[in-house]
Scaffold this motif. Sequence first.
Motif, mmCIF file in Angstrom:
data_model
loop_
_atom_site.group_PDB
_atom_site.id
_atom_site.type_symbol
_atom_site.label_atom_id
_atom_site.label_comp_id
_atom_site.label_asym_id
_atom_site.label_seq_id
_atom_site.Cartn_x
_atom_site.Cartn_y
_atom_site.Cartn_z
ATOM 1 N N LYS A 1 -6.075 17.341 3.292
ATOM 2 C CA LYS A 1 -6.350 16.277 2.312
ATOM 3 C C LYS A 1 -5.987 16.683 0.881
ATOM 4 C CE LYS A 1 -8.361 13.452 5.290
ATOM 5 N NZ LYS A 1 -7.645 12.370 5.843
ATOM 6 N N LYS A 2 -4.887 17.421 0.734
ATOM 7 C CA LYS A 2 -4.418 17.803 -0.602
ATOM 8 C C LYS A 2 -3.713 16.607 -1.234
ATOM 9 C CE LYS A 2 -1.818 21.237 -3.125
ATOM 10 N NZ LYS A 2 -0.929 22.366 -3.091
ATOM 11 N N LYS A 3 -4.275 16.116 -2.340
ATOM 12 C CA LYS A 3 -3.749 14.920 -3.009
ATOM 13 C C LYS A 3 -2.420 15.222 -3.711
ATOM 14 C CE LYS A 3 -6.056 11.509 -3.850
ATOM 15 N NZ LYS A 3 -5.890 10.195 -3.303
ATOM 16 N N ILE A 4 -1.548 14.204 -3.772
ATOM 17 C CA ILE A 4 -0.293 14.292 -4.506
ATOM 18 C C ILE A 4 -0.603 14.281 -6.004
ATOM 19 C CG2 ILE A 4 1.824 13.029 -5.091
ATOM 20 C CD1 ILE A 4 1.819 11.951 -2.228
ATOM 21 N N ASN A 5 0.123 15.109 -6.748
ATOM 22 C CA ASN A 5 0.017 15.082 -8.214
ATOM 23 C C ASN A 5 1.399 15.348 -8.800
ATOM 24 O OD1 ASN A 5 0.466 17.970 -8.677
ATOM 25 N ND2 ASN A 5 -1.549 18.248 -7.755
ATOM 26 N N LYS A 6 1.474 15.426 -10.137
ATOM 27 C CA LYS A 6 2.786 15.573 -10.786
ATOM 28 C C LYS A 6 3.467 16.890 -10.449
ATOM 29 C CE LYS A 6 1.141 17.332 -15.244
ATOM 30 N NZ LYS A 6 1.781 18.629 -15.192
ATOM 31 N N ASP A 7 2.736 17.860 -9.940
ATOM 32 C CA ASP A 7 3.304 19.162 -9.605
ATOM 33 C C ASP A 7 3.564 19.344 -8.110
ATOM 34 O OD1 ASP A 7 3.221 20.089 -12.308
ATOM 35 O OD2 ASP A 7 1.064 20.395 -12.089
ATOM 36 N N ILE B 1 5.217 19.650 -4.714
ATOM 37 C CA ILE B 1 6.564 20.013 -4.261
ATOM 38 C C ILE B 1 6.721 19.472 -2.840
ATOM 39 C CG2 ILE B 1 8.110 21.917 -3.668
ATOM 40 C CD1 ILE B 1 6.667 23.559 -5.857
ATOM 41 N N PHE B 2 7.809 18.725 -2.631
ATOM 42 C CA PHE B 2 8.086 18.152 -1.324
ATOM 43 C C PHE B 2 9.262 18.884 -0.688
ATOM 44 C CE2 PHE B 2 6.065 14.749 -3.686
ATOM 45 C CZ PHE B 2 5.171 14.243 -2.760
ATOM 46 N N PRO B 3 9.311 18.950 0.654
ATOM 47 C CA PRO B 3 10.477 19.540 1.318
ATOM 48 C C PRO B 3 11.738 18.771 0.921
ATOM 49 C CG PRO B 3 8.704 19.165 2.889
ATOM 50 C CD PRO B 3 8.293 18.504 1.603
ATOM 51 N N ILE B 4 12.859 19.425 0.930
ATOM 52 C CA ILE B 4 14.124 18.823 0.484
ATOM 53 C C ILE B 4 14.435 17.541 1.244
ATOM 54 C CG2 ILE B 4 15.600 20.170 2.030
ATOM 55 C CD1 ILE B 4 16.453 19.277 -1.604
ATOM 56 N N ASN C 1 0.829 -1.205 0.000
ATOM 57 C CA ASN C 1 0.000 0.000 0.000
ATOM 58 C C ASN C 1 0.865 1.258 0.000
ATOM 59 O OD1 ASN C 1 -2.401 1.370 -0.063
ATOM 60 N ND2 ASN C 1 -2.662 1.353 2.154
ATOM 61 N N PHE C 2 1.847 1.272 -0.901
ATOM 62 C CA PHE C 2 2.799 2.375 -0.997
ATOM 63 C C PHE C 2 2.090 3.692 -1.286
ATOM 64 C CE2 PHE C 2 5.506 5.137 -3.568
ATOM 65 C CZ PHE C 2 6.581 5.298 -2.721
ATOM 66 N N LYS C 3 2.480 4.733 -0.590
ATOM 67 C CA LYS C 3 1.947 6.079 -0.806
ATOM 68 C C LYS C 3 3.088 6.988 -1.250
ATOM 69 C CE LYS C 3 -2.127 5.015 0.729
ATOM 70 N NZ LYS C 3 -3.034 4.513 -0.268
ATOM 71 N N GLY C 4 2.830 7.834 -2.196
ATOM 72 C CA GLY C 4 3.833 8.770 -2.688
ATOM 73 C C GLY C 4 3.809 8.820 -4.201
ATOM 74 N N ASP D 1 -0.103 8.577 -5.315
ATOM 75 C CA ASP D 1 -1.088 8.124 -4.348
ATOM 76 C C ASP D 1 -0.761 8.728 -2.987
ATOM 77 O OD1 ASP D 1 -3.278 6.822 -3.337
ATOM 78 O OD2 ASP D 1 -2.324 4.858 -3.223
ATOM 79 N N GLY D 2 -1.764 9.184 -2.307
ATOM 80 C CA GLY D 2 -1.587 9.756 -0.980
ATOM 81 C C GLY D 2 -1.788 11.251 -0.991
ATOM 82 N N TYR D 3 -1.413 11.865 0.114
ATOM 83 C CA TYR D 3 -1.622 13.297 0.318
ATOM 84 C C TYR D 3 -0.294 14.014 0.529
ATOM 85 C CZ TYR D 3 -6.399 11.785 1.189
ATOM 86 O OH TYR D 3 -7.635 11.222 1.067
ATOM 87 N N SER D 4 -0.204 15.219 0.000
ATOM 88 C CA SER D 4 0.964 16.050 0.283
ATOM 89 C C SER D 4 0.765 16.773 1.608
ATOM 90 C CB SER D 4 1.208 17.050 -0.836
ATOM 91 O OG SER D 4 0.135 17.964 -0.931
ATOM 92 N N ASN D 5 -0.484 16.911 2.012
ATOM 93 C CA ASN D 5 -0.813 17.544 3.282
ATOM 94 C C ASN D 5 -2.006 16.795 3.864
ATOM 95 O OD1 ASN D 5 -1.971 19.176 5.320
ATOM 96 N ND2 ASN D 5 -0.973 20.979 4.467
ATOM 97 N N ILE D 6 -1.768 16.017 4.880
ATOM 98 C CA ILE D 6 -2.808 15.175 5.455
ATOM 99 C C ILE D 6 -3.896 16.007 6.126
ATOM 100 C CG2 ILE D 6 -1.711 14.784 7.704
ATOM 101 C CD1 ILE D 6 -3.451 12.089 5.615
ATOM 102 N N THR D 7 -3.550 17.197 6.632
ATOM 103 C CA THR D 7 -4.519 18.033 7.332
ATOM 104 C C THR D 7 -5.627 18.509 6.408
ATOM 105 O OG1 THR D 7 -2.776 18.771 8.827
ATOM 106 C CG2 THR D 7 -4.784 20.090 8.776
#
Length: 134
Positions: A38-44, A46-49, A12-15, A30-36
């Motif tokens: 519920k912003k879904k991950i997409n091709k754009d 941006i993750f912290p370094i 159940n890999f997320k990312g 798959d998953g969220y960039s911000n769980i609070t």
Amino acid sequence: MDNIKKFIKDYNFKGITNIKYNNQKLLKFDGYSNITNKKKINKDTIFPIGSISKLFYGTLIIMLLDKGFIKSLNDKISKYLPKFSYIKCFNKISILQCLLHTSGITDIRGNEYFNKNKIYTINEYMILIKKLKL
């Protein structure tokens, strides 16, 4: 490529997964960039370094698994880091939990004992982890 797809499904890999192997491509979000919020991950997204480190140690762990140096992702990390087995949580946490960031080890910099002006040795970091309430 089938093994990679199976791994993603089984665990159940997320990312973000972006792989090209033998002219096959796999791009999965798959998953969220911000769980609070519920912003879904997409091709754009941006993750912290700091998140880029996941790419390197995740690849290394899978290479070690593939070469037989690691027998199972469900092995406890104390099996491979016996020097730190005195830290009780290392006897409970699996390699997979570390990869998926579900081990319970929080950001050490939030530890009340952490001094941001000090350069820590690996042993000193282990002592900080030991003091975390997991």
